[in-house]
Design an enzyme around this catalytic site. Structure first.
Site, mmCIF file in Angstrom:
data_model
loop_
_atom_site.group_PDB
_atom_site.id
_atom_site.type_symbol
_atom_site.label_atom_id
_atom_site.label_comp_id
_atom_site.label_asym_id
_atom_site.label_seq_id
_atom_site.Cartn_x
_atom_site.Cartn_y
_atom_site.Cartn_z
ATOM 1 N N GLY A 32 -1.615 6.693 -2.190
ATOM 2 C CA GLY A 32 -2.500 5.801 -1.458
ATOM 3 C C GLY A 32 -1.915 4.520 -0.928
ATOM 4 O O GLY A 32 -2.664 3.692 -0.428
ATOM 5 N N THR A 33 -0.622 4.309 -0.998
ATOM 6 C CA THR A 33 -0.111 3.037 -0.477
ATOM 7 C C THR A 33 1.408 3.082 -0.357
ATOM 8 O O THR A 33 2.062 3.989 -0.861
ATOM 9 C CB THR A 33 -0.511 1.870 -1.399
ATOM 10 O OG1 THR A 33 -0.264 0.644 -0.738
ATOM 11 C CG2 THR A 33 0.268 1.893 -2.698
ATOM 12 N N THR A 34 1.945 2.075 0.323
ATOM 13 C CA THR A 34 3.384 1.812 0.292
ATOM 14 C C THR A 34 3.588 0.312 0.202
ATOM 15 O O THR A 34 3.007 -0.447 0.987
ATOM 16 C CB THR A 34 4.090 2.337 1.552
ATOM 17 O OG1 THR A 34 3.829 3.735 1.699
ATOM 18 C CG2 THR A 34 5.599 2.131 1.451
#
Length: 203
Positions: free
Chosen positions: A10-12
């Protein structure tokens, strides 16, 4: 799905340390499974003017940890113990995460800041802590790390590091469906921070 996959999905986020300061960056998309839950989430936060964090994982756990970090920093200032260092903040959080490993906080956190010198730490949900020159977390981290490894130079300027962090996140946006919308990039020095936002398209 195991815990590590839940945290990674869900993210970086990206952190880069250079001689003049630290750069932190993160995308803005929040996802719930394959659903885009929110397009404009803030994943770069500030404990104080010269210490920032990036966040990946459970929103509730991250909110608790963020408020706890701010409390610890300001408590030390108020009680006369003096400002806690970047290393002190990171070590305190590592101890909290380690002591909770049987009922873990589902988080992956970068802590970056400048006191006597630039510092960048990577902490996982078990309390493992490493000091880094550059690093990336989240589902898009393989793409981001590829860009960082090919282009990072210890002698690069803070502006060059900020541009590299932006490129690394946008590289992840192209390949990782859980990373998206845009990027927040902040440059941190001992005098404070300067933040900019970049988007794929205009908001």
């Amino acid at each position: 799905m195991n815990l590590q996959n839940k945290i990674l999905k869900g993210t970086t986020t990206v952190g880069i340390k250079v001689k003049d300061g630290v750069v932190l960056a993160a995308d803005r998309r929040a996802s719930a499974g394959y659903y885009v839950a929110h397009k404009y989430v803030r994943k770069v936060l500030y404990v104080t003017d010269n210490i920032g964090i990036t966040t990946a994982g459970s929103v509730a756990d991250l909110q608790f940890i963020y408020e706890a970090l701010k409390y610890i920093y300001h408590r030390n200032s108020i009680t006369g113990e003096g400002p806690i260092t970047v290393k002190g903040i990171a070590t305190w959080l590592a101890n909290v995460l380690s002591s909770s490993k049987y009922f873990p906080y589902l988080v992956q956190i970068l802590i970056g800041g400048v006191d006597d010198q630039p510092r960048l730490y990577n902490l996982d949900y078990l309390g493992d802590i490493t000091e880094e020159e550059y690093t990336a977390t989240g589902s898009g981290s393989p793409e981001a790390l590829g860009v960082l490894e090919d282009n990072y130079k210890p002698e690069m300027s803070l502006d060059e590091a900020a541009e590299l962090a932006k490129r690394a996140i946008f590289s992840s946006i192209k390949r990782d469906s859980f990373t998206g919308t845009g990027v927040i990039v902040t440059k941190i020095t001992k005098n404070g921070h300067e933040e900019k936002e970049y988007y794929i398209t205009k908001r």
